[in-house]
Design an enzyme around this catalytic site. Structure first.
Site, PDB file in Angstrom:
ATOM      1  NE  ARG A   1     -10.650  -1.884   4.123  1.00  0.00           N
ATOM      2  CZ  ARG A   1     -11.153  -2.187   5.320  1.00  0.00           C
ATOM      3  NH1 ARG A   1     -12.290  -2.857   5.411  1.00  0.00           N
ATOM      4  NH2 ARG A   1     -10.526  -1.816   6.413  1.00  0.00           N
TER       5      ARG A   1
ATOM      6  CE  LYS B   1      -3.155   2.377   3.238  1.00  0.00           C
ATOM      7  NZ  LYS B   1      -3.818   2.240   4.560  1.00  0.00           N
TER       8      LYS B   1
ATOM      9  CE  LYS C   1      -6.750   8.337   8.467  1.00  0.00           C
ATOM     10  NZ  LYS C   1      -7.178   7.118   9.189  1.00  0.00           N
TER      11      LYS C   1
END
Length: 515
Positions: free
Chosen positions: A366, A280, A292
């Site tokens: 992901r 990643k 966030k």
């Protein structure tokens, strides 16, 4: 980087600032190299043991002044803890903390025995590898961007590994070389991880990878947004949509197998790539629209440490000339909020052909990995290892001691787990039963990208397995181990390059088994 030499000779004749020896817990009369130094110093180490100033406890260090009785100016005695619990991982750790203690004392020239190669009963070549690797790991520091002069510890210019027996020294020289190459690859990866987002965009990361590939003989290919769109990498491009920095897909190829082909398409001849590594490369993560909290968001420069581990592993694989064909894929972008950003509720098709309903734009890692994995499968990967700072949940499950491991194939998991043990790194397997797919169920797409709190690390791994078409895959979640917030006795704060050595060991084990 510190120069490393393996020196054959008497330990008491070595010219250095600090000479490192060791002591197991409970030993009252030192033997081996430590005993030889003790005798030359007139029993100084034994006196310290009797006085209770030296116990051999794990992590203990004591510096003794030699007074000219041997050529070393100082002797550092490092505690090894209990002999029954001492292995190669402990060799690495004690070498790191001893080197840092020696540097803190002002040393620029350090000598050491190979920890564990004597009374510890470890293989001398491997003990040398872990001693050198740990020493250089401990001495690493990130240059940073400060303009004001800083009071710096001295740079250690030379590290001497000392062995009296010439035959053992020859075996240890090869181990020391391996340790040096691993440490240098890890330092390069740590430098990448420590760079802030404005100084390491996806394009900059690709440039660094290409330059490294040129220096080491790897083949490099970089895909931009246009190529990614033509291929159908909708998940990567969705994450990139809110960014002013274009995405990149970094592809490296090591052709070390005996029958390597060089087909123009990049497809490996002879039945595919025996091993593909996918990391990643999220160069900064705000969370996107699912933004966030601001607290500690600066740590999200480390969100590309999985990609850095893959690139660093490929550097070491090339320099060690591992006789195996290895493919590496690092999808790279940042994740920013913008009017063009992808949104919760969007449905996006990835390269695998599967559709994904977005539940959280902060579950972006992901998504880009799914397209990276699908690309590796398209290129003919027969086995996959993927590594990423994927979920905060792994810290809840395992703390900062072990990384998480998930797998869709038991035999392949066992091989990668054995490689981690061999490399001195520690993971722990979490389940990925079919029942966990229910956590990803979507009413409008093939799956969601998660978003629930329960089993969040497992959700991430199970999501990735939906995009590999059944190819044996191990996922390493390093979110809790990829960086240190504070310096320790063994390392400075910042990126750790965790996982890199496991990836290299996996490639070497697979090569030894014939691919």
């Amino acid at each position: 980087m510190t120069e490393v030499q393996v020196v054959t000779g008497n330990i008491t004749d070595i010219d250095c600032d600090v000479l490192i020896v060791n002591l197991f817990e409970g030993v009252t009369r030192p033997g081996g190299a430590t005993g030889a130094v003790d005798a030359a110093l007139g029993g100084l180490i034994s006196d310290a043991i009797r006085a209770g100033d030296l116990t051999g406890r794990w992590g203990e260090t004591a510096i003794l002044y030699t007074g000219g009785r041997i050529r070393a100016r100082k002797v550092l005695v490092a505690g090894l803890g209990q002999a029954a619990r001492f292995g190669y991982r402990e060799v690495f750790r004690v070498a790191a903390l001893a080197a840092r203690a020696a540097r803190a004392s002002g040393a620029t020239r350090i000598a050491s025995i190979a920890h564990g190669a004597g009374i510890g009963g470890l293989d001398p070549a491997r003990a040398a590898q872990f001693t050198v690797d740990g020493t250089l790991h401990g001495l690493y520091r990130f240059a940073g961007y400060r303009t004001e002069p800083q009071p710096e510890r001295p740079q250690v210019e030379a590290f001497l590994l000392v062995e009296r027996d010439p035959e053992r020294a020859r075996a240890m020289a090869e181990g020391a070389r391996t340790g040096r190459l691993l440490a240098e690859a890890a330092a390069w990866a740590r430098d990448l991880g420590n760079r802030p987002g404005n100084r390491l965009t996806a394009a900059m990361l690709a440039d660094e990878a290409v330059a490294m590939a040129r220096d080491t003989g790897l083949e490099a290919e970089v895909l931009g947004p246009e190529e990614a769109e033509r291929l159908g990498m909708g998940l990567l491009l969705a994450v990139n949509r809110g960014s002013a920095e274009p995405a990149r897909v970094i592809v490296l190829r090591h052709r070390g197998g005996r029958n390597s082909g060089r087909a123009a398409s990049g497809q490996q001849a002879g039945g595919g790539w025996p091993l593909a590594l996918v990391g990643k490369g999220l160069t900064f993560d705000t969370g996107g629209i699912s933004i966030k909290p601001s607290e500690n968001m600066w740590d999200m420069k480390f969100d590309m440490c999985g990609g850095a581990a893959v690139l660093g592993a490929m550097r070491a694989i090339a320099q060690l000339a591992v006789p195996l064909d290895v493919l590496a894929v690092v999808p790279a972008t940042d994740n920013m909020p913008d009017g063009a950003s992808y949104k919760p509720g969007d449905v996006i098709r990835g390269l695998s052909g599967k559709t994904v309903e977005i539940r959280s734009t902060d579950a972006e890692g992901r998504l880009i990995l799914a397209d990276g994995l699908a690309y590796a499968v398209r290129e003919g990967a027969r086995r996959l290892v993927t590594i990423s700072t994927l979920t905060g949940g792994v810290a809840v499950a395992l703390g900062s001691v072990r990384f998480g491991l998930l797998a869709n194939d038991d035999r392949w998991y066992e091989e990668v787990a054995a490689a981690a043990e061999e490399a001195g790194e520690r993971g722990w397997r979490l389940p990925s039963d079919e029942d966990y797919r229910e956590l990803l169920r979507s009413p409008v797409a093939d799956m969601t990208n998660g978003g629930r709190r329960e089993a969040s690390t497992i959700q991430g791994g199970v999501f990735l397995f939906q995009h590999v078409g059944g190819v044996p895959t191990v996922h390493m979640d390093i979110a809790a181990t990829a960086w240190l917030r504070d310096k320790t006795a063994e390392a400075d704060e910042g990126a750790t390059a965790v996982g890199l050595r496991t990836l290299v060991a996996t490639a070497r084990r697979l090569a030894a088994a014939g691919g």
